[in-house]
Design a protein around this motif. Structure first.
Motif, PDB file in Angstrom:
ATOM      1  N   PHE A  42       0.802  -1.218   0.000  1.00 31.56           N
ATOM      2  CA  PHE A  42       0.000   0.000   0.000  1.00 31.56           C
ATOM      3  C   PHE A  42       0.842   1.279   0.000  1.00 31.56           C
ATOM      4  CE2 PHE A  42      -2.274  -3.397   2.140  1.00 31.56           C
ATOM      5  CZ  PHE A  42      -3.479  -3.424   1.443  1.00 31.56           C
ATOM      6  N   PHE A  43       1.976   1.252   0.680  1.00 32.73           N
ATOM      7  CA  PHE A  43       2.744   2.479   0.883  1.00 32.73           C
ATOM      8  C   PHE A  43       4.162   2.462   0.294  1.00 32.73           C
ATOM      9  CE2 PHE A  43      -0.163   1.874   4.520  1.00 32.73           C
ATOM     10  CZ  PHE A  43      -1.017   2.956   4.290  1.00 32.73           C
ATOM     11  N   GLY A  44       4.554   1.383  -0.357  1.00 34.16           N
ATOM     12  CA  GLY A  44       5.901   1.310  -0.887  1.00 34.16           C
ATOM     13  C   GLY A  44       6.888   0.823   0.166  1.00 34.16           C
ATOM     14  N   ARG A  45       8.158   0.890  -0.135  1.00 32.50           N
ATOM     15  CA  ARG A  45       9.197   0.341   0.742  1.00 32.50           C
ATOM     16  C   ARG A  45       9.539   1.288   1.903  1.00 32.50           C
ATOM     17  NH1 ARG A  45      14.025  -1.811  -3.034  1.00 32.50           N
ATOM     18  NH2 ARG A  45      14.983  -1.856  -0.972  1.00 32.50           N
ATOM     19  N   TRP A 128      24.426  -1.745  -1.138  1.00 34.09           N
ATOM     20  CA  TRP A 128      23.672  -2.569  -0.190  1.00 34.09           C
ATOM     21  C   TRP A 128      22.184  -2.575  -0.517  1.00 34.09           C
ATOM     22  CZ3 TRP A 128      24.565  -6.253   3.176  1.00 34.09           C
ATOM     23  CH2 TRP A 128      23.571  -6.574   4.120  1.00 34.09           C
ATOM     24  N   HIS A 129      21.620  -1.391  -0.714  1.00 28.52           N
ATOM     25  CA  HIS A 129      20.173  -1.284  -0.920  1.00 28.52           C
ATOM     26  C   HIS A 129      19.689  -2.021  -2.160  1.00 28.52           C
ATOM     27  CE1 HIS A 129      19.694   1.406   2.378  1.00 28.52           C
ATOM     28  NE2 HIS A 129      20.370   2.395   1.839  1.00 28.52           N
ATOM     29  N   GLY A 136      15.871  -5.963   1.236  1.00 26.40           N
ATOM     30  CA  GLY A 136      15.598  -5.105   0.092  1.00 26.40           C
ATOM     31  C   GLY A 136      15.135  -5.884  -1.123  1.00 26.40           C
ATOM     32  N   THR A 137      15.691  -7.071  -1.328  1.00 24.10           N
ATOM     33  CA  THR A 137      15.287  -7.889  -2.477  1.00 24.10           C
ATOM     34  C   THR A 137      13.844  -8.347  -2.338  1.00 24.10           C
ATOM     35  OG1 THR A 137      17.564  -8.673  -2.774  1.00 24.10           O
ATOM     36  CG2 THR A 137      15.821  -9.967  -3.803  1.00 24.10           C
ATOM     37  N   ILE A 138      13.456  -8.733  -1.132  1.00 24.25           N
ATOM     38  CA  ILE A 138      12.064  -9.127  -0.886  1.00 24.25           C
ATOM     39  C   ILE A 138      11.129  -7.950  -1.136  1.00 24.25           C
ATOM     40  CG2 ILE A 138      10.412  -9.861   0.887  1.00 24.25           C
ATOM     41  CD1 ILE A 138      12.720 -11.421   2.195  1.00 24.25           C
ATOM     42  N   CYS A 186      12.626   2.276  -4.842  1.00 25.32           N
ATOM     43  CA  CYS A 186      12.489   3.476  -4.002  1.00 25.32           C
ATOM     44  C   CYS A 186      12.329   3.114  -2.534  1.00 25.32           C
ATOM     45  CB  CYS A 186      11.283   4.290  -4.473  1.00 25.32           C
ATOM     46  SG  CYS A 186      10.959   5.763  -3.469  1.00 25.32           S
ATOM     47  N   LEU A 187      13.110   3.775  -1.668  1.00 24.37           N
ATOM     48  CA  LEU A 187      13.074   3.515  -0.231  1.00 24.37           C
ATOM     49  C   LEU A 187      12.047   4.385   0.488  1.00 24.37           C
ATOM     50  CD1 LEU A 187      16.918   3.341   0.555  1.00 24.37           C
ATOM     51  CD2 LEU A 187      15.412   1.578  -0.425  1.00 24.37           C
ATOM     52  N   VAL A 188      11.340   5.215  -0.250  1.00 27.51           N
ATOM     53  CA  VAL A 188      10.337   6.137   0.304  1.00 27.51           C
ATOM     54  C   VAL A 188      10.956   7.025   1.385  1.00 27.51           C
ATOM     55  CG1 VAL A 188       7.919   6.297   1.058  1.00 27.51           C
ATOM     56  CG2 VAL A 188       8.703   4.233  -0.061  1.00 27.51           C
ATOM     57  N   CYS A 189      12.213   7.372   1.209  1.00 27.03           N
ATOM     58  CA  CYS A 189      12.884   8.219   2.198  1.00 27.03           C
ATOM     59  C   CYS A 189      12.600   9.701   1.967  1.00 27.03           C
ATOM     60  CB  CYS A 189      14.392   7.978   2.191  1.00 27.03           C
ATOM     61  SG  CYS A 189      15.218   8.403   0.629  1.00 27.03           S
TER      62      CYS A 189
END
Length: 204
Positions: A42-45, A128-129, A136-138, A186-189
């Motif tokens: 729903f909200f991304g990573r 890493w990311h 992160g892969t999951i 995208c890490l949604v940071c």
């Protein structure tokens, strides 16, 4: 305001992670991650950008490197191959299966923290990311189905490249002359939105 909230969230979850390690209840963290996987639809990573203790400490390392003027090494080309990324995930899963079956307590999660931070001393965070982190892969797979994500308004974008340079996971790429944010990476940071001079990046 969002930056303050994100930083506060990162610190709180880092303290929780440390507390779970200290009390010997680190397995509870897998519950936190499992819930985050569901919410990623729903909200991304957001787990990566707001919760992950590895990312939190890596951010600190990167800030120190920037202040010291230290440049990162390039990501080795062989690591960029998909087989490497999913190979790391398979090893991660097999390790957890071994731990569950054997009953042995291996410091898997603390070890990932140490590895991620150590690599960031020499390489950019995206190593890493995007290529090594099993979490992160999951979330990369689940993130493709996310209903919300950051996106760039083509009409406002001036192609300055600020978003591409600041993104810690290399989620911003140029496709046919246009800057695009791939929500699976995208890490949604929100760091890209904070840096955009034209306010062209929105979370929607």
């Amino acid at each position: 305001m969002s930056k303050i909230l994100r930083r506060s969230s990162q610190v709180l979850f880092l303290l929780l992670f440390i507390a779970l390690i200290y009390t010997g209840k680190i397995q509870i963290w897998m519950g936190v991650f499992a819930i985050s996987v569901i919410f990623t639809l729903f909200f991304g990573r957001f787990y990566c950008g707001w919760i992950c203790p590895i990312n939190t400490v890596m951010n600190l390392v990167t800030n120190i490197k920037d202040r010291l003027g230290r440049k990162s090494l390039s990501v080795p080309r062989f690591i960029k191959k998909s087989v490497f990324r999913y190979g790391v995930l398979i090893v991660f899963i097999l390790t957890f299966v071994f731990v569950r079956i054997s009953g042995k307590k291996l410091p898997v999660l603390p070890a990932l923290l140490v590895i991620g931070v150590a690599l960031t001393i020499f390489f950019p965070e995206k190593l890493w990311h995007r290529y090594l982190c099993p979490y992160g892969t999951i979330l990369h797979v689940v993130g493709k189905l996310s209903r919300r994500s950051y996106s760039i308004d083509d009409e406002l974008c001036i192609s300055c490249g600020a978003c591409n340079r600041i993104c810690p996971s290399n989620a911003v790429e140029v496709n046919q002359g246009k800057y695009m944010i791939y929500k699976s990476e995208c890490l949604v940071c929100g760091r890209c939105a904070e840096k955009c001079p034209e306010n062209a990046i929105k979370y929607k």
